[in-house]
Design a protein around this motif. Structure first.
Motif, short mmCIF file in Angstrom:
data_model
loop_
_atom_site.label_atom_id
_atom_site.label_comp_id
_atom_site.label_asym_id
_atom_site.label_seq_id
_atom_site.Cartn_x
_atom_site.Cartn_y
_atom_site.Cartn_z
N LEU A 224 -10.64 12.13 12.18
CA LEU A 224 -9.59 11.47 12.96
C LEU A 224 -9.77 9.95 12.94
O LEU A 224 -8.79 9.21 12.82
N THR A 225 -11.01 9.50 13.05
CA THR A 225 -11.28 8.07 12.98
C THR A 225 -10.96 7.52 11.61
O THR A 225 -10.37 6.44 11.47
N SER A 226 -11.34 8.27 10.57
CA SER A 226 -11.09 7.82 9.20
C SER A 226 -9.61 7.78 8.88
O SER A 226 -9.14 6.89 8.15
N LEU A 227 -8.85 8.74 9.39
CA LEU A 227 -7.41 8.78 9.11
C LEU A 227 -6.68 7.58 9.71
O LEU A 227 -5.56 7.26 9.29
N ALA A 228 -7.29 6.94 10.70
CA ALA A 228 -6.67 5.76 11.31
C ALA A 228 -7.13 4.45 10.68
O ALA A 228 -6.70 3.38 11.12
N ASP A 229 -8.02 4.53 9.67
CA ASP A 229 -8.50 3.31 9.01
C ASP A 229 -7.38 2.68 8.17
O ASP A 229 -6.44 3.34 7.74
N ASP A 230 -7.56 1.39 7.93
CA ASP A 230 -6.53 0.63 7.21
C ASP A 230 -6.33 1.14 5.78
O ASP A 230 -5.19 1.21 5.30
N HIS A 231 -7.44 1.49 5.10
CA HIS A 231 -7.29 1.90 3.71
C HIS A 231 -6.55 3.23 3.60
O HIS A 231 -5.85 3.48 2.60
N VAL A 232 -6.67 4.09 4.62
CA VAL A 232 -5.93 5.36 4.61
C VAL A 232 -4.46 5.10 4.91
O VAL A 232 -3.56 5.69 4.28
N ILE A 233 -4.19 4.23 5.87
CA ILE A 233 -2.80 3.88 6.19
C ILE A 233 -2.14 3.23 4.98
O ILE A 233 -0.97 3.50 4.66
N GLY A 234 -2.91 2.39 4.27
CA GLY A 234 -2.37 1.76 3.07
C GLY A 234 -2.07 2.77 1.98
O GLY A 234 -1.06 2.64 1.26
N ALA A 235 -2.93 3.78 1.83
CA ALA A 235 -2.68 4.82 0.83
C ALA A 235 -1.41 5.59 1.14
O ALA A 235 -0.63 5.93 0.24
N ARG A 236 -1.18 5.86 2.43
CA ARG A 236 0.06 6.54 2.81
C ARG A 236 1.28 5.65 2.55
O ARG A 236 2.33 6.11 2.12
N ALA A 237 1.11 4.35 2.82
CA ALA A 237 2.23 3.42 2.62
C ALA A 237 2.61 3.31 1.15
O ALA A 237 3.78 3.05 0.81
N GLY A 239 2.77 5.72 -0.79
CA GLY A 239 3.47 6.94 -1.15
C GLY A 239 2.61 7.99 -1.81
O GLY A 239 3.14 8.90 -2.46
N LEU A 240 1.28 7.89 -1.66
CA LEU A 240 0.40 8.90 -2.25
C LEU A 240 0.59 10.24 -1.55
O LEU A 240 0.88 10.30 -0.35
N PRO A 241 0.41 11.36 -2.27
CA PRO A 241 0.53 12.68 -1.64
C PRO A 241 -0.46 12.83 -0.48
O PRO A 241 -1.59 12.35 -0.55
N GLU A 242 -0.02 13.51 0.57
CA GLU A 242 -0.85 13.64 1.76
C GLU A 242 -2.19 14.33 1.48
O GLU A 242 -3.23 13.88 1.99
N PRO A 243 -2.25 15.42 0.68
CA PRO A 243 -3.58 16.01 0.38
C PRO A 243 -4.51 15.02 -0.29
O PRO A 243 -5.72 15.01 -0.01
N LEU A 244 -3.98 14.17 -1.18
CA LEU A 244 -4.83 13.17 -1.83
C LEU A 244 -5.30 12.11 -0.84
O LEU A 244 -6.44 11.65 -0.91
N VAL A 245 -4.44 11.74 0.10
CA VAL A 245 -4.83 10.77 1.11
C VAL A 245 -5.97 11.32 1.97
O VAL A 245 -6.95 10.62 2.26
N VAL A 246 -5.86 12.59 2.34
CA VAL A 246 -6.87 13.19 3.23
C VAL A 246 -8.19 13.40 2.51
O VAL A 246 -9.25 13.00 3.00
#
Length: 334
Positions: A224-237, A239-246
């Motif tokens: 949960l902490t990692s999912l809120a990190d900037d690099h994860v938010i940037g990966a979602r922005a 447009g990377l697939p959600e499984p790859l982001v996680v």
């Protein structure tokens, strides 16, 4: 040599210094543990001679009992017995078990592999459960699976492993008849791989499940902490697939603290293995530890205590090394 190769050399040297420092610290720790075992044994109310002879102690004459006491050094002062044991340990002699009437090394050779098999399999089960459930519950935070797993995990944190073992026997062995209850073979059957695997399933699952609540909840929180990190938010922005982001961006960061927690769970794993072995009559060191305690079997007790201490120290060291290798930001010489 490339720049990356030159950079790894100081890192490896720092890890090597960490290993040497931990080994140097382990020596006094092991001595203190061994000394504590002998002191506790001296305060034990049990008479070792009764466990040595068993029921035959009542038919043995006083002269025979005294000769056995002299031969085993039972009445020697505890510091004398400790000194003799340490002296033998230095020369590679682990001593002779009073309760099993055989060298301690032979007792370990017969029983320790079974304990390592059970504990290793249980650790793998616990780690796999933590990875799967920790990732999924964090990814689907607030869903029915997250609420269910979190509630069960929090409820099981205080549940002794032997209670879970009895419940598993009732369900899977007594009611359903799917798995054997105890031992490593059916009756006098040969201990082949198939027999051992079949008898290993239930105790290994019980041990793994009993250790998994802390790991699942910790990895969930780290995710949960990692999912809120900037690099994860940037990966979602991007447009990377959600499984790859996680799995590709959030999970590597969350695994670093998880490795440390996994190392700190080794003492609980050792304790849980002893309880599970007792319930399932697994031929590991649990029964030997109980028998050695009742018989005040100093040589066997001390070696078993040292083996458990080494497992704890080794688990902590491996966790630190894995963390240092996985994250260059972590100081290996700290």
């Amino acid at each position: 040599m490339s720049r990356a190769g030159r950079a790894t050399l100081p890192r490896r040297a720092a890890i090597g210094r960490l290993v040497l420092r931990r080994l140097a610290m382990a020596v006094p720790v092991l001595l203190v543990v061994a000394c504590g075992v002998f002191l506790l044994g001296a305060a034990s109310p049990f008479d070792p001679i009764h466990q040595y002879y068993g029921v035959e102690v009542f038919s043995a004459g006083e002269e025979q009992l005294e000769q056995t006491r002299d031969r085993l050094g039972i009445d020697d002062p505890v510091h004398v017995q400790f000194g003799q044991w340490v002296g033998g340990l230095v020369t590679g002699d682990l001593g002779t078990s009073r309760v099993y009437h055989q060298p301690v090394a032979d007792v370990l050779a017969e029983r320790l592999p079974w304990t390592l098999l059970l504990a290793g399999t249980g650790l793998v089960v616990a780690a796999l459960l933590a990875l799967v459930l920790g990732i999924v519950t964090a990814w689907r935070q607030g869903g029915w699976l997250d609420r269910t797993v979190t509630a069960i995990g929090q409820g099981m944190e205080g549940l002794p492993s032997f209670v879970l073992a009895f419940a598993a026997i009732l369900v899977f062995s007594v009611l359903l008849g799917w798995l054997p209850v105890a031992g490593v073979t059916d009756g006098n059957a040969e201990a082949g791989a198939g027999q051992v695997a079949q008898h290993l399933v239930l105790p290994a699952l019980v041990l793994g499940v009993s250790q998994s609540p802390w790991l699942v909840l910790h990895l969930r929180q780290s995710m949960l902490t990692s999912l809120a990190d900037d690099h994860v938010i940037g990966a979602r922005a991007r447009g990377l697939p959600e499984p790859l982001v996680v799995t590709g961006h959030a999970l590597p960061t969350a695994l670093l603290p998880f490795l440390n927690v996994l190392g700190t769970r080794v003492p609980e794993l050792v304790t849980g293995a002893v309880l599970v072995e007792t319930v399932f009559s697994w031929p590991g060191v649990a029964a030997a530890m109980v028998d050695a305690g009742l018989a005040v079997d100093y040589p066997l007790l001390a070696v078993l205590a040292l083996a458990a201490t080494v497992a704890v120290l080794l688990g902590s060291l491996l966790a630190d090394i894995a963390t240092a290798l996985a994250d260059p930001r972590v100081r290996a010489d700290g």
